[in-house]
Design an enzyme around this catalytic site. Structure first.
Site, PDB file in Angstrom:
ATOM      1  N   LYS A  91       1.040  -1.711   0.083  1.00  0.00           N
ATOM      2  CA  LYS A  91      -0.015   0.005  -0.371  1.00  0.00           C
ATOM      3  C   LYS A  91       0.670   1.400  -0.299  1.00  0.00           C
ATOM      4  O   LYS A  91       0.560   2.527  -0.854  1.00  0.00           O
ATOM      5  CB  LYS A  91      -1.035  -0.327   1.083  1.00  0.00           C
TER       6      LYS A  91
ATOM      7  N   SER B 123       0.496 -10.390  -0.683  1.00  0.00           N
ATOM      8  CA  SER B 123       0.739  -8.862  -0.733  1.00  0.00           C
ATOM      9  C   SER B 123       0.508  -8.282   0.766  1.00  0.00           C
ATOM     10  O   SER B 123       1.096  -7.205   0.412  1.00  0.00           O
ATOM     11  CB  SER B 123      -0.544  -7.977  -1.095  1.00  0.00           C
TER      12      SER B 123
END
Length: 409
Positions: free
Chosen positions: A61, A311
């Site tokens: 992110k 992720s």
């Protein structure tokens, strides 16, 4: 889904992703690519893990947040930024803002895990706890943006964010140029969209597969409808991909560039997290383990070499404990059962002797003697056992029945 030319919408191009990559030099890490012998054996082809769980802030992110905030005008930076998130996006915005000297306010749900709240504050953001679910938190953040003039930083629905996330795709092609299939978790779609732009522009032959949790899969009905649609009450342990509606910007890119969207069960998510921890020595959150869950659910469906993107690794320790127990149960290594025995001295010792003989490790025992379903001389025992797999579970149950016990469940 076939590869098609993109339509008229706020497009993200390969040049945008390359520009984002230059912007992120010295900010984000080029995370490791690790081979997995266990998954390679399962799939029948080389499998590599792209470890964004080792990225700064613990997830990808930071990439999109930094690119988005970097693109603000001076007067927008002066007004500060605001975001809403249960964890990963919050930390990405907090660190990106600190690096760029921008004031950040992050709204998080009241029940957000304490480690994520503390980390967001430590990166320099002001944290405000609002709402019990992310939708309520999002509304509070948007109200704050309207009232103060702060710029709202969306977690996935903006071209700059998509371009930033796409830099992961460029790294994958550099680290594993022979890749044939790339598997990535999908929530709102920003990561999958950005990666697909980068990969399909340079290697249109690479198959890009998106993965959603079965209980929070908004993309299949949206793709069927040809537009983003909302689903009610998404439910999954994978909060990083628990999104009720695809973003408008990533949706069109996913629709045009991502080859398939598959869904995975909660059992496969927990098993994948356990596998990452035990076999790859990787701490991964459920959303980050979703590509591995897809490989576990249908291993022969992926042409190799395969790259599975981990992720993120921001998982609350208490949630990790629950998930690991669930994963052990799904893998046949944790057995919960109830049985009835005669309520007399030595009965429990005899039962434990049977379990010891079949090498079952007793984790917990509880007695019930007052249930009206029980006979006058009966007791019910609930057992939590550590076992060695499905075959061992069956062996334990058979041994108990052979010893004369009534196994209820």
């Amino acid at each position: 889904m076939s590869y098609r030319t993109t339509r008229s919408f706020p497009a993200v191009t390969l040049d945008d992703v390359r520009g984002a990559q230059k912007m992120l030099v010295g900010v984000s890490r080029v995370t490791a690519m690790e081979g997995s012998r266990h998954l390679s054996h399962l799939v029948g082809a080389p499998v590599h893990l792209k470890c964004e769980n080792l990225q700064r802030t613990g997830s990808f992110k930071l990439r999109g947040a930094y690119v988005r905030i970097s693109g603000l005008l001076p007067e927008e930076r002066a007004a500060g930024v605001v975001a809403a998130s249960a964890g990963n996006h919050a930390q990405g915005v907090a660190l990106a803002s600190a690096l760029l000297g921008v004031r950040a306010t992050v709204f998080m749900p009241a029940g957000a895990p304490l480690p994520k709240v503390a980390a967001t504050r430590d990166y320099g953001a002001e944290v405000r706890l609002r709402g019990n679910v992310v939708d309520e938190t999002l509304a509070a953040a948007q109200d704050y943006a309207r009232e103060t003039g702060a710029v709202f930083i969306h977690p996935f629905d903006h071209p700059d964010v998509v371009a930033g996330q796409g830099t992961v795709g460029l790294e994958i092609l550099e680290q594993c140029p022979e890749v044939r299939t790339l598997v990535v978790g999908v929530g709102g779609g920003g990561l999958a969209a950005g990666i697909a732009v980068a990969v399909k522009s340079l290697r249109p032959d690479v198959r890009v597969v998106g993965v959603q949790a079965a209980g929070a899969a908004a993309y299949p009905p949206s793709l069927a409808a040809g537009r983003p649609v909302s689903i009610d009450n998404p439910v999954t342990m994978a909060d990083g991909i628990k999104v009720g509606r695809p973003g408008d910007v990533p949706f069109r890119l996913v629709e045009d560039l991502v080859d398939d969207i598959v869904t995975v069960s909660e059992d496969h998510l927990s098993s994948a997290l356990l596998l990452c921890l035990e076999r790859a020595k990787m701490v991964v959150e459920p959303a980050g383990a979703s590509p591995v869950a897809a490989l576990l659910s249908d291993p022969r469906a992926f042409e190799g070499p395969v790259v599975a993107l981990l992720s993120g690794g921001n998982v609350d320790p208490l949630l990790m404990q629950r998930i690991l127990r669930h994963g052990m149960a799904a893998a046949g290594r944790y057995l919960s059962l109830r049985l009835r025995l005669t309520d007399r001295p030595g009965a429990l010792a005899t039962l434990l002797g049977v379990l010891s003989a079949v090498d079952a490790n007793v984790l917990d025992v509880s007695h019930v003697r007052t249930d009206p379903r029980l006979g006058l001389t009966e007791a019910e025992v609930e057992l939590q056992l550590e076992t060695k797999g499905p075959e061992h579970c069956a062996e334990v149950a058979t041994a108990l029945r052979d010893a004369g016990y009534t196994v209820i469940g």
